[in-house]
Design a protein around this motif. Structure first.
Motif, PDB file in Angstrom:
ATOM      1  N   VAL A 140       0.858  -1.181   0.000  1.00 21.66           N
ATOM      2  CA  VAL A 140       0.000   0.000   0.000  1.00 21.66           C
ATOM      3  C   VAL A 140       0.897   1.235   0.000  1.00 21.66           C
ATOM      4  CG1 VAL A 140      -1.715   1.284   1.303  1.00 21.66           C
ATOM      5  CG2 VAL A 140      -1.779  -1.222   1.268  1.00 21.66           C
ATOM      6  N   THR A 141       0.643   2.135  -0.926  1.00 25.80           N
ATOM      7  CA  THR A 141       1.493   3.318  -1.036  1.00 25.80           C
ATOM      8  C   THR A 141       0.687   4.590  -0.791  1.00 25.80           C
ATOM      9  OG1 THR A 141       2.745   2.146  -2.726  1.00 25.80           O
ATOM     10  CG2 THR A 141       3.138   4.514  -2.538  1.00 25.80           C
ATOM     11  N   HIS A 142       1.216   5.482   0.024  1.00 30.23           N
ATOM     12  CA  HIS A 142       0.564   6.777   0.247  1.00 30.23           C
ATOM     13  C   HIS A 142       1.543   7.903   0.039  1.00 30.23           C
ATOM     14  CE1 HIS A 142      -3.011   4.955   1.880  1.00 30.23           C
ATOM     15  NE2 HIS A 142      -2.296   4.273   2.760  1.00 30.23           N
ATOM     16  N   VAL A 143       1.029   9.015  -0.458  1.00 36.36           N
ATOM     17  CA  VAL A 143       1.832  10.226  -0.539  1.00 36.36           C
ATOM     18  C   VAL A 143       1.630  11.004   0.763  1.00 36.36           C
ATOM     19  CG1 VAL A 143       2.208  12.394  -1.771  1.00 36.36           C
ATOM     20  CG2 VAL A 143       1.600  10.317  -3.036  1.00 36.36           C
ATOM     21  N   GLN A 171      12.423   4.371 -10.300  1.00 39.85           N
ATOM     22  CA  GLN A 171      13.289   4.245  -9.130  1.00 39.85           C
ATOM     23  C   GLN A 171      12.433   4.047  -7.867  1.00 39.85           C
ATOM     24  OE1 GLN A 171      15.725   7.747  -8.715  1.00 39.85           O
ATOM     25  NE2 GLN A 171      17.482   6.587  -7.988  1.00 39.85           N
ATOM     26  N   LEU A 172      11.353   4.795  -7.760  1.00 33.70           N
ATOM     27  CA  LEU A 172      10.464   4.662  -6.611  1.00 33.70           C
ATOM     28  C   LEU A 172       9.832   3.268  -6.580  1.00 33.70           C
ATOM     29  CD1 LEU A 172       8.701   8.152  -6.688  1.00 33.70           C
ATOM     30  CD2 LEU A 172      10.315   7.345  -4.952  1.00 33.70           C
ATOM     31  N   HIS A 173       9.419   2.827  -7.748  1.00 34.11           N
ATOM     32  CA  HIS A 173       8.790   1.507  -7.823  1.00 34.11           C
ATOM     33  C   HIS A 173       9.770   0.424  -7.390  1.00 34.11           C
ATOM     34  CE1 HIS A 173       6.084  -1.595  -9.078  1.00 34.11           C
ATOM     35  NE2 HIS A 173       6.917  -2.058  -9.980  1.00 34.11           N
ATOM     36  N   GLN A 174      10.977   0.589  -7.844  1.00 37.93           N
ATOM     37  CA  GLN A 174      12.036  -0.352  -7.525  1.00 37.93           C
ATOM     38  C   GLN A 174      12.339  -0.339  -6.012  1.00 37.93           C
ATOM     39  OE1 GLN A 174      14.364  -3.202  -8.336  1.00 37.93           O
ATOM     40  NE2 GLN A 174      13.284  -2.285 -10.061  1.00 37.93           N
ATOM     41  N   LEU A 175      12.444   0.855  -5.450  1.00 39.99           N
ATOM     42  CA  LEU A 175      12.695   0.981  -4.017  1.00 39.99           C
ATOM     43  C   LEU A 175      11.572   0.329  -3.222  1.00 39.99           C
ATOM     44  CD1 LEU A 175      13.959   4.677  -3.730  1.00 39.99           C
ATOM     45  CD2 LEU A 175      15.163   2.651  -2.872  1.00 39.99           C
ATOM     46  N   ARG A 176      10.364   0.638  -3.616  1.00 42.03           N
ATOM     47  CA  ARG A 176       9.205   0.123  -2.898  1.00 42.03           C
ATOM     48  C   ARG A 176       9.155  -1.399  -2.957  1.00 42.03           C
ATOM     49  NH1 ARG A 176       3.587   2.015  -5.534  1.00 42.03           N
ATOM     50  NH2 ARG A 176       4.494   1.236  -7.457  1.00 42.03           N
ATOM     51  N   GLY A 177       9.756  -1.944  -4.014  1.00 48.05           N
ATOM     52  CA  GLY A 177       9.793  -3.399  -4.146  1.00 48.05           C
ATOM     53  C   GLY A 177      10.561  -4.086  -3.023  1.00 48.05           C
ATOM     54  N   ARG A 178      11.243  -3.302  -2.181  1.00 53.76           N
ATOM     55  CA  ARG A 178      11.965  -3.914  -1.053  1.00 53.76           C
ATOM     56  C   ARG A 178      11.023  -4.363   0.044  1.00 53.76           C
ATOM     57  NH1 ARG A 178      14.397  -5.544  -3.939  1.00 53.76           N
ATOM     58  NH2 ARG A 178      13.980  -4.107  -5.621  1.00 53.76           N
ATOM     59  N   VAL A 179       9.806  -3.781   0.112  1.00 59.47           N
ATOM     60  CA  VAL A 179       8.877  -4.214   1.160  1.00 59.47           C
ATOM     61  C   VAL A 179       7.762  -5.054   0.550  1.00 59.47           C
ATOM     62  CG1 VAL A 179       9.373  -2.297   2.715  1.00 59.47           C
ATOM     63  CG2 VAL A 179       7.542  -2.070   1.028  1.00 59.47           C
ATOM     64  N   LEU A 197       5.547   4.886   2.167  1.00 58.14           N
ATOM     65  CA  LEU A 197       5.117   6.269   2.336  1.00 58.14           C
ATOM     66  C   LEU A 197       6.055   7.191   1.569  1.00 58.14           C
ATOM     67  CD1 LEU A 197       4.318   6.064   6.156  1.00 58.14           C
ATOM     68  CD2 LEU A 197       2.716   5.908   4.228  1.00 58.14           C
ATOM     69  N   LEU A 198       5.489   7.940   0.648  1.00 61.18           N
ATOM     70  CA  LEU A 198       6.286   8.844  -0.175  1.00 61.18           C
ATOM     71  C   LEU A 198       6.170  10.251   0.410  1.00 61.18           C
ATOM     72  CD1 LEU A 198       4.994   7.582  -3.648  1.00 61.18           C
ATOM     73  CD2 LEU A 198       7.049   6.844  -2.413  1.00 61.18           C
ATOM     74  N   VAL A 199       7.203  10.676   1.119  1.00 66.23           N
ATOM     75  CA  VAL A 199       7.158  11.969   1.791  1.00 66.23           C
ATOM     76  C   VAL A 199       7.676  13.057   0.851  1.00 66.23           C
ATOM     77  CG1 VAL A 199       7.985  13.318   3.758  1.00 66.23           C
ATOM     78  CG2 VAL A 199       7.536  10.860   4.004  1.00 66.23           C
ATOM     79  N   THR A 200       6.911  14.118   0.726  1.00 66.29           N
ATOM     80  CA  THR A 200       7.317  15.164  -0.208  1.00 66.29           C
ATOM     81  C   THR A 200       6.841  16.529   0.245  1.00 66.29           C
ATOM     82  OG1 THR A 200       7.141  15.957  -2.481  1.00 66.29           O
ATOM     83  CG2 THR A 200       5.229  14.816  -1.598  1.00 66.29           C
ATOM     84  N   GLU A 201       7.589  17.536  -0.149  1.00 66.59           N
ATOM     85  CA  GLU A 201       7.137  18.898   0.071  1.00 66.59           C
ATOM     86  C   GLU A 201       6.668  19.531  -1.234  1.00 66.59           C
ATOM     87  OE1 GLU A 201      10.268  21.011   2.062  1.00 66.59           O
ATOM     88  OE2 GLU A 201      10.189  19.685   3.807  1.00 66.59           O
ATOM     89  N   ALA A 202       6.648  18.743  -2.292  1.00 64.77           N
ATOM     90  CA  ALA A 202       6.217  19.292  -3.588  1.00 64.77           C
ATOM     91  C   ALA A 202       4.753  19.707  -3.488  1.00 64.77           C
ATOM     92  CB  ALA A 202       6.394  18.252  -4.685  1.00 64.77           C
ATOM     93  N   PRO A 203       4.407  20.836  -4.094  1.00 67.75           N
ATOM     94  CA  PRO A 203       3.046  21.356  -3.967  1.00 67.75           C
ATOM     95  C   PRO A 203       2.020  20.490  -4.682  1.00 67.75           C
ATOM     96  CG  PRO A 203       4.329  22.678  -5.509  1.00 67.75           C
ATOM     97  CD  PRO A 203       5.278  21.710  -4.891  1.00 67.75           C
ATOM     98  N   GLU A 204       0.849  20.423  -4.100  1.00 67.49           N
ATOM     99  CA  GLU A 204      -0.242  19.643  -4.669  1.00 67.49           C
ATOM    100  C   GLU A 204      -0.563  20.142  -6.077  1.00 67.49           C
ATOM    101  OE1 GLU A 204      -3.590  19.528  -2.121  1.00 67.49           O
ATOM    102  OE2 GLU A 204      -4.633  18.031  -3.333  1.00 67.49           O
ATOM    103  N   VAL A 224       2.595   6.763  -8.861  1.00 69.15           N
ATOM    104  CA  VAL A 224       3.268   5.624  -8.230  1.00 69.15           C
ATOM    105  C   VAL A 224       2.365   5.030  -7.148  1.00 69.15           C
ATOM    106  CG1 VAL A 224       5.247   4.906  -6.836  1.00 69.15           C
ATOM    107  CG2 VAL A 224       5.566   6.524  -8.720  1.00 69.15           C
ATOM    108  N   ALA A 225       1.692   5.929  -6.409  1.00 72.33           N
ATOM    109  CA  ALA A 225       0.811   5.442  -5.346  1.00 72.33           C
ATOM    110  C   ALA A 225      -0.386   4.691  -5.920  1.00 72.33           C
ATOM    111  CB  ALA A 225       0.346   6.608  -4.476  1.00 72.33           C
ATOM    112  N   ALA A 226      -0.775   5.053  -7.140  1.00 75.63           N
ATOM    113  CA  ALA A 226      -2.021   4.526  -7.688  1.00 75.63           C
ATOM    114  C   ALA A 226      -1.887   3.139  -8.311  1.00 75.63           C
ATOM    115  CB  ALA A 226      -2.586   5.499  -8.730  1.00 75.63           C
ATOM    116  N   THR A 227      -0.696   2.721  -8.660  1.00 72.56           N
ATOM    117  CA  THR A 227      -0.576   1.406  -9.308  1.00 72.56           C
ATOM    118  C   THR A 227       0.656   0.649  -8.840  1.00 72.56           C
ATOM    119  OG1 THR A 227      -0.468   0.212 -11.405  1.00 72.56           O
ATOM    120  CG2 THR A 227       0.660   2.329 -11.325  1.00 72.56           C
ATOM    121  N   LEU A 228       0.529  -0.677  -8.885  1.00 71.69           N
ATOM    122  CA  LEU A 228       1.672  -1.529  -8.556  1.00 71.69           C
ATOM    123  C   LEU A 228       2.223  -2.174  -9.820  1.00 71.69           C
ATOM    124  CD1 LEU A 228       0.448  -3.285  -5.320  1.00 71.69           C
ATOM    125  CD2 LEU A 228       2.389  -1.735  -5.555  1.00 71.69           C
TER     126      LEU A 228
END
Ligand code: ADP
Ligand code: MG
Length: 746
Positions: free
Chosen positions: A467-470, A622-630, A640-647, A658-662
C-alpha cells in the motif's frame, strides 16, 4: 538529376549548399531530405504570439497591423517598424536601413499576412524580432511566392539565424525536383502487406503534403523505414551472435540442480517454470544464449538464475553472477550460500558429494580475500562466482566460463557484457540479462533488441500487496508524525522498516549539497536520485535534499527513540556495509536509514515498511524499484512517499501515479514519457538516436512490433540482403553513423 548521396551543391547550387552546411551541417541531398519539417502550419492559421519566449528562434505566421517609419537621430538611416498580430498578442518587426527602405515599405502593408522568422527579444517592454526574414503570403506581390499555395499546409523547418524556414523549403523543393528516385528501401511485399506508399511519394509528402491525409501517409511510410532498418540491424546481430559457438551445457540427471529443486522450499510459479524451461533449452545449444529475463519487482528472478547456473555447473562449467552494487553482490552471496547449503560446500565438512563452491569478488574486499577468490575462479574450484564489476577486470580468469548472468541490467552497458564474454576463451559463454524494472515492450525491442526476451508477469503466491501513500509534509506536517508512528507500529509487531534519503550526509567530498546528487559518488550504488522534478514547476531554489546521516541522528533523538537504527550508504567500508546488512537481515536492526544502495535486489522479507524522504527527487521507476523492497513476505507492505512538492504540480502527479498502481509496466511507460527518448536510447547504444526521427517508442509500439517480425523474416531468408539493395544501402549508412558516433565518444 541527383542521387541521395550527391553533394548538395550539385542540386541546389554553391550558395545555398554552403549556407545549409554552415547552418545545419547538411551536406548531401539525402541529408537535406531527411531534415523533415518540425511542424506544418495551416495556411491562414496565425501563430500564437503570446507563447513566444525570449531568445527563441521562431517562424511565425501573422498579419501586419501597422507600419511606421522614422529616421534615426544619431546616425543616418531609417527604422521601419511593423507591428504584426495574431488577433490577440502582438510583435514588433524592426528593420534598420541605411537609406529609405522603399521596397520594404511597399511590401509590408497593413492587412498583409506573412511568415516572419528571427530571434525573439524584448526591447523597452515590447516583444520584437530585429531584422527578421519574411515571406509574404497571397498578395500577388512578387515577394509572395505562389509555390506555398499549392497546399493548405506550410512546412515549417527547424531554422537558424543563418537560414530561414522557407529558404530551406526552397532548397528542398529543388532537391525533390532533381532527385533521381532511389530504389525503394522497403521491400515491395512489406509495403503492400502494410499498405505503405512508395519512397518518392513519401519524401514529397513529408516535405510538401497536399493535405493532412497525405502527410499521415508519408509519415507512416517513413516511420516504417526507421523501424525496419533498426530491426534489420538487430536481427542481423542476433543472427551473427548465433553463429558463435558455445559449449552446450545440457541438464544432467542427479546433479546439483536436481538436488536443489528437491530441496526448494516453495513451488515455482508458472512463469518461473516456463522461463526456466526456455533457458534450460537455450543452454543445451552449441550457440550462446542471449536472453533478457524481465519481470516485475519481486517476481523471483534470482532463483531462475541460480537454477541456470547449477545446470552449467552440472555440465562442468562455471557461472558468473554480476551484480550492480556491492550490497547486492554480498546479499546474493549470502542468500545463495544459504539456498545451496551443503551443495556449495565442496571440500568442507558436511559438503555434499558433488558439491561446488561459491566465490565472492568485489572491488573493495581485502587483498587476501580477493586473492582467494581469484584463485577459486581461475582453478575452477568455484562453480559460481558472484561479484560486482570488479569481475570485469583483466586479472580475473576462469577455468571454464559457461554462463554469465547479469542481474539488474540497467547499470550494465553493452561494453561490459562484451568484456565478460571475452573471458570465456574459445567459445562464448551463454548470457542471461535480468532487468531491474519491467521495461516497455518497445524499449525491450530496440535497446535490448539483440536479445531474446522472457517475461515474468506474476508474483509468487501469498504475497501481500504494497500500500502506497503520498505524505504531503509541507501542507500537513502532522501526516509526517503519523508516518513515524506507523513505523513504530510495524516494529512493535516485530517487523522492520527502511527510511530512504536522497543523500548521504553533510560532509560529502565536494560538498555540493542541494540538488540531491551525492557528490563524489562512490561506485557502490548510491545512485543519485534521478532528480527529474527540478526546474519545470518549482523554479524556487530548493533546500538541500535530506541526508541519511542527519536524518538518522534526528530520528534517534526524536520520533524513533528507543528503536534500533542503523545507517547504510555507499561510503561505508565494504565489511561495514556487509555487517549492517547482516544485522538488518538477521533482525538485529529495526530501522535501516539508507540511500538508494537498497534500490535494487535487496531482499529482506521481514521488512514491511518504507518511508521515502524527498520522494519527488526520485524517478518513477526508481520509486517503484525501491518500494519493491517491502511486501516481500506474507505481511502487507507499506510505502510512504514523503514530499514537500506542492499539490497539483507535476512532481506530485508523478508520486500520485506511483501510489495509484503496482504495475511496473505502466510506471515504466510513464517514466519513458518523462525522459527524452534520446536519453533512453542514447545511453544504451550509440547511434540509435540518429536513426529515429519520426518514430516514437511509446506511440509506435505496434508498428515497431510488426517491423520486428518483418525484419526477422527478411534476415532469415536473406541474411546479407542481397535481394534488397535499397535496404542494404540504408543499413550500411546506419551502421556507418553508429560507428562514427561511437568513435566520437571514445
Ligand atoms: P526479483 O525478481 O525482484 O529479483 P527475487 O529473486 O529477489 O525477486 O525474489 C524475491 C523473493 O521471492 C525471494 O525471497 C525469493 O526467495 C522468493 N521467491 C522466489 N520465487 C518464489 C516462489 N515461486 N514462491 C515463493 N517465493 C518465491
Ligand atoms: Mg533481483
Amino acid at each position: 538529376m541527383a542521387t541521395l548521396e550527391d553533394p548538395l551543391r550539385l542540386a541546389v547550387g554553391d550558395k545555398a549548399a554552403k549556407r545549409l552546411d554552415q547552418a545545419l551541417g547538411i551536406r548531401t541531398v539525402g541529408e537535406l531530405l531527411a531534415h523533415y519539417p518540425r511542424r506544418y502550419d495551416e495556411r491562414g492559421e496565425l501563430t500564437e504570439l503570446t507563447s513566444l519566449r525570449d531568445g527563441e528562434h521562431v517562424t511565425v505566421q501573422a498579419e501586419i497591423a501597422k507600419v511606421t517609419m522614422r529616421t534615426m537621430r544619431s546616425r543616418p538611416g531609417t527604422i521601419l517598424e511593423a507591428a504584426v498580430t495574431d488577433g490577440r498578442g502582438s510583435l514588433t518587426l524592426t528593420f534598420f536601413g541605411r537609406g529609405r527602405q522603399d521596397r520594404r515599405e511597399r511590401e509590408l502593408r497593413p492587412g498583409v499576412r506573412g511568415l516572419f522568422s528571427g530571434q525573439v527579444s524584448t526591447f523597452r517592454g515590447r516583444r520584437q524580432l530585429a531584422h527578421p526574414d519574411y515571406e509574404l503570403l497571397g498578395t500577388g506581390d512578387p515577394a509572395a511566392r505562389a509555390s506555398e499555395f499549392a497546399s493548405e499546409l506550410i512546412p515549417v523547418y527547424r531554422a537558424t539565424k543563418e537560414i530561414s524556414s522557407w529558404k530551406i523549403a526552397d532548397s528542398v523543393q529543388i532537391a525533390l525536383d532533381v532527385l533521381d528516385v532511389p530504389s525503394d528501401p522497403l521491400p515491395a511485399d512489406v509495403r503492400s502487406r502494410h499498405g505503405l506508399c512508395g519512397y518518392a511519394d513519401a519524401l514529397r509528402g513529408i516535405h510538401r503534403p497536399v493535405d493532412r491525409g497525405d502527410l499521415a501517409r508519408a509519415k507512416l511510410r517513413l516511420k516504417w523505414d526507421e523501424a525496419l532498418s533498426l530491426q534489420v540491424v538487430l536481427a542481423q546481430r542476433r543472427l551473427a551472435a548465433a553463429d558463435y559457438s558455445a559449449t552446450p551445457r545440457p541438464p544432467a540427471a542427479g546433479g546439483l540442480l536436481a538436488e536443489f529443486d528437491a530441496a526448494l522450499p516453495f513451488e515455482l510459479t508458472v512463469g518461473q517454470q516456463l522461463a526456466g524451461a526456455t533457458i534450460a533449452a537455450d543452454l543445451r545449444h552449441e550457440h550462446p544464449m542471449h536472453r533478457l529475463l524481465q519481470g516485475e519487482v519481486g517476481s523471483g528472478k534470482t532463483v531462475i538464475a541460480v537454477r541456470a547456473m547449477l545446470q552449467v555447473v552440472d555440465a562442468a562449467g562455471q557461472a558468473v553472477l554480476l551484480a550492480p552494487t556491492e550490497v547486492l553482490a554480498q546479499q546474493h552471496y549470502r542468500s545463495i550460500s544459504q539456498l545451496l547449503g551443503p551443495l556449495a560446500q565442496a571440500g568442507q565438512l558436511g559438503g555434499a558429494e558433488h558439491a561446488t563452491r561459491l566465490a565472492l569478488l568485489t572491488g573493495s574486499q581485502g587483498a587476501a580475500a580477493r586473492r582467494g577468490a581469484l584463485l577459486e575462479a581461475a582453478s575452477g574450484a568455484a562453480g559460481i562466482v558472484i561479484g560486482t564489476h570488479a569481475l570485469l577486470e583483466e586479472k580475473v580468469q576462469f577455468a571454464d566460463l559457461g554462463l554469465v548472468v547479469i542481474d539488474e541490467q540497467h547499470r550494465f552497458g553493452v561494453e561490459q557484457r562484451d568484456a565478460l564474454r571475452e573471458k570465456a576463451g574459445e567459445g562464448r559463454p551463454h548470457v542471461l540479462v535480468m532487468t531491474a524494472t519491467p521495461i516497455p515492450r518497445t524499449v525491450a525491442m530496440t535497446v535490448f533488441g539483440d536479445l531474446d526476451i522472457s517475461t515474468l508477469t506474476e508474483l509468487p503466491a501469498g504475497r501481500s500487496p504494497i500500500v502506497t501513500h503520498v505524505v504531503p509534509a509541507a501542507e500537513k506536517p502532522h501526516y509526517l508524525d503519523r508516518a513515524w508512528e506507523r513505523i513504530r507500529e510495524e516494529t512493535s509487531r516485530g517487523r522492520q522498516a527502511y527510511v530512504v534519503c536522497p543523500r548521504i550526509g553533510t560532509e560529502e567530498p565536494g560538498g555540493t549539497a542541494g540538488r540531491g546528487k551525492p557528490a563524489g559518488r562512490q561506485d557502490d550504488g548510491d545512485s543519485p536520485a534521478d532528480d527529474i522534478s527540478g526546474g519545470a514547476d518549482d523554479a524556487a531554489p530548493r533546500r538541500p535534499a535530506l541526508a541519511v546521516v542527519d536524518l538518522a541522528a534526528e530520528l534517534e533523538r526524536g520520533p524513533l527513540t528507543g528503536l534500533r537504527l542503523a545507517v547504510l550508504h555507499g561510503r561505508l567500508p565494504p565489511d561495514e556495509k556487509d555487517k549492517v546488512m547482516r544485522s538488518f537481515t538477521g533482525g538485529a536492526v529495526d530501522v535501516l536509514v539508507t540511500t538508494t544502495v537498497v534500490e535494487v535486489g535487496v531482499d529482506v522479507p521481514n521488512a514491511t515498511a518504507m518511508v521515502i524522504m524527498d520522494a519527488d527527487r526520485f524517478g518513477v521507476s526508481q520509486l517503484h524499484q525501491l518500494r519493491g523492497r517491502v511486501g516481500r513476505g506474507s505481511h502487507e507492505g507499506l510505502c510512504l512517499l514523503v514530499t514537500e512538492a506542492p499539490e497539483g504540480g507535476s512532481a506530485r502527479q508523478r508520486l500520485d501515479a506511483v501510489a495509484a498502481t503496482l504495475d511496473g509496466f505502466i510506471l515504466a511507460r510513464l517514466d519513458l514519457q518523462q525522459r527524452r527518448e534520446g536519453d533512453v536510447l542514447g545511453a544504451a547504444q550509440a547511434g540509435r538516436r540518429s536513426s529515429l526521427r519520426l518514430l516514437t517508442l511509446l506511440a509506435d509500439e505496434d508498428l515497431i512490433g510488426r517491423a520486428r517480425e518483418e525484419a526477422s523474416g527478411l534476415v532469415a531468408a536473406d541474411p546479407a540482403l542481397a535481394g534488397q539493395p535499397g535496404l542494404a544501402a540504408v543499413i550500411r549508412a546506419l551502421l556507418d553513423a553508429e560507428r562514427a558516433d561511437f568513435l566520437e565518444k571514445a
